[in-house]
Design an enzyme around this catalytic site. Structure first.
Site, PDB file in Angstrom:
ATOM      1  N   GLU A  24      -3.306  -6.557  -5.729  1.00 54.29           N
ATOM      2  CA  GLU A  24      -4.024  -7.816  -5.483  1.00 54.29           C
ATOM      3  C   GLU A  24      -5.481  -7.642  -5.043  1.00 54.29           C
ATOM      4  O   GLU A  24      -5.884  -8.125  -3.975  1.00 54.29           O
ATOM      5  CB  GLU A  24      -3.275  -8.648  -4.449  1.00 54.29           C
ATOM      6  CG  GLU A  24      -1.938  -9.160  -4.957  1.00 54.29           C
ATOM      7  CD  GLU A  24      -1.262 -10.110  -3.987  1.00 54.29           C
ATOM      8  OE1 GLU A  24      -1.675 -10.188  -2.808  1.00 54.29           O
ATOM      9  OE2 GLU A  24      -0.306 -10.791  -4.404  1.00 54.29           O
ATOM     10  N   GLU A  79       5.137  -9.903  -8.622  1.00 58.74           N
ATOM     11  CA  GLU A  79       5.597 -10.630  -7.442  1.00 58.74           C
ATOM     12  C   GLU A  79       5.885 -12.080  -7.817  1.00 58.74           C
ATOM     13  O   GLU A  79       5.071 -12.729  -8.473  1.00 58.74           O
ATOM     14  CB  GLU A  79       4.552 -10.587  -6.314  1.00 58.74           C
ATOM     15  CG  GLU A  79       4.325  -9.202  -5.724  1.00 58.74           C
ATOM     16  CD  GLU A  79       3.345  -9.206  -4.559  1.00 58.74           C
ATOM     17  OE1 GLU A  79       3.128 -10.294  -3.956  1.00 58.74           O
ATOM     18  OE2 GLU A  79       2.789  -8.142  -4.244  1.00 58.74           O
TER      19      GLU A  79
END
Length: 496
Positions: free
Chosen positions: A336, A438
């Site tokens: 991320e 995710e």
């Protein structure tokens, strides 16, 4: 001669089968993230922090300080590089300070411009230092009856006082009765806290942290969990790790050694139970997004060109250690990233980290996390020349205003329409593989029934199964039930 030829054929078949396993024969994966195991995320298990003194004043805690006498907030003028005043009626960025924890009660205060509050030659408060030392170290003394009321003792032994809006100095002597008219009394408001690996290890300190972390690693995930996962249809785990793992057993303070042995165990357990491991560099030096899970000290995003070589070295270490393990599912280069204009730095790093993996394995999948602050197709043209590369996208129906008022059906429709479209955009013919690294069955819907959660989870499984590398649920264990895939399976919410 015939027997030798027969043996050669058998050997070739064996090598091919071995390579296919290393290459991820279980694709697309049904995986789960082992979050909060080797990289701490306090929201998932807050009790880990219970033994820390002043556990609400960890590294990165953002505080605002209001003079009780003047009823004004302290401010670093111009955001830093200038004097500290007490002249603001309300508080925002320049009036918010980030703590660096020196001990249970001693701290540095970092201001908006990243300088530290300290004392000048006349003991007045300034925010001009770029690195803290004694003049930038203060003790916070809390009122036992009201911990939000504090006094701040400077390195000269005297207390801060706000005598006027333009005079904040460390020259108040004596005790206090904690009345509002006392210029040495301040009201401390905690605006935000962090609960990551830096916070827990520095919070417990070098004497306690090693045992606390070792106990956590030994019990949070065990081989029994791998047996459970395998028996319930999961084929892989995605394991977040921090950059300090490459320096095990003696990582830089405050991090402690031991996570590498736990990761070694995971590879063994995965092989024992027919699963594969995706090693995910979740926390990098300097922090790539400022979040708890990035290993940050104070929430600033400071990863950039100067950290590339050190970060590549971590990938090199992981690739050398695990590149030829039969249970390796892939190596993810960074989780991320939210780097704004530093996209070129990210691409430069991805290129060098990819090359580092290829030094040790031609077969290992290399996973590149899509930068969250750019479009999901941002990397497609960049990775076109790479081999065995995966693009990781994360999908949560949370965190932004658009999901706040969605009902059950709207959330499900969003999965079938928008998420399906987004995923198809990164799942291209002859391009990189796609990975929903995710997702979760949690949402903002209040009072949802079990059937609602089942429908929502099923919709996501159906759509995300179209990802060519697979998907990974966040997370395996969590104090919040719908975030915990173990709980969701055991209680019939999800069937794989």
């Amino acid at each position: 001669m015939g027997s030798l030829h027969y043996f050669s054929i058998l050997l070739a078949l064996f090598l091919c089968s071995s390579y296919s396993f290393v290459a991820g024969q279980n694709l697309p994966f049904k995986a789960v993230n082992l979050g909060n195991w080797l990289v701490t995320e306090g929201w998932m298990k807050p009790s880990l922090f219970d033994g820390i003194v002043n556990k609400d004043l960890l590294d990165g805690t953002q505080v605002q300080l209001k003079s009780t006498k003047l009823q004004k907030f302290l401010v670093a003028e111009n955001g830093g590089g200038d004097n500290v005043m007490a002249n603001r009626d309300s508080a925002s960025g320049w009036e918010t300070f980030r703590l660096w924890r020196v001990s249970d009660s001693s701290f540095n205060f970092r201001v908006f411009g990243k300088q530290f509050i300290g004392l000048d030659a006349s003991n007045k408060l300034v925010a001009t230092s770029n690195s803290p030392s004694d003049p930038e170290t203060f003790q916070i003394i809390r009122n036992s009856g009201d911990p939000s009321k504090i006094r701040i003792q400077a390195s000269n032994g005297l207390f801060l006082q706000a005598q006027s809006e333009t005079a904040v100095s460390a020259d108040y002597q004596g005790s206090t009765n904690w009345e509002d008219g006392d210029p040495s009394v301040f009201l401390m408001t905690i605006v935000k806290t962090l609960q990551g690996e830096y916070q827990i290890t520095n919070g417990y300190g070098p004497d306690k942290a090693p045992q606390v972390m070792q106990d956590h690693w030994n019990t949070y995930i065990t081989e029994e969990d791998f047996r459970f996962m395998s028996e319930n249809g999961l084929t892989a785990v995605r394991i977040p790790v921090g950059w300090w793992i490459a320096h095990d057993p003696n990582p830089p303070k405050p991090f402690v050694g031991g996570s590498l042995a736990a990761l070694d165990n995971a590879f063994t357990w995965a092989q024992n139970h027919g699963m594969e491991v995706i090693v995910d560099l979740h926390a990098v030096q300097g922090s790539q997004n400022g979040n708890d899970h990035s290993g940050t000290r104070d929430g600033y995003t400071e990863w950039g060109d100067s950290e590339i070589q050190d970060t590549v070295a971590v990938i090199d270490f992981l690739a050398e250690r695990y590149g030829n393990k039969p249970s390796l599912g892939g190596i993810e280069l960074m989780n991320e990233p939210t780097l704004g204009p530093n996209l070129d730095s990210l691409k430069k790093y991805y290129q060098q980290a990819y090359d580092a993996v290829r030094k040790y394995s031609e077969m290992a999948y290399v996973i590149m996390s899509n930068p969250l602050d750019h479009g999901s197709t941002e990397l497609l043209s960049f990775v076109g020349s790479f081999n065995r590369v995966v693009i990781d996208v994360h999908y949560y129906n949370l965190y932004t205003d658009q999901f706040k008022n969605m009902d059950v059906q709207q959330n499900i429709d969003y999965i079938y329409n928008q998420r399906a479209s987004d995923l198809s955009g990164v799942t291209t013919d002859n391009g990189p593989l796609s990975f929903v690294g995710e997702w979760t069955a949690e949402w903002n819907v209040q009072g949802a029934s079990m059937e609602d959660y089942q429908r929502y989870a099923n919709a996501q499984q159906e759509v995300y199964s179209r990802a060519t590398f697979g998907w990974a649920y966040w997370a395996y264990k969590c104090q919040y039930n719908h975030w915990s895939l173990k709980w969701m399976i055991e209680n019939g919410y999800i069937n794989l």
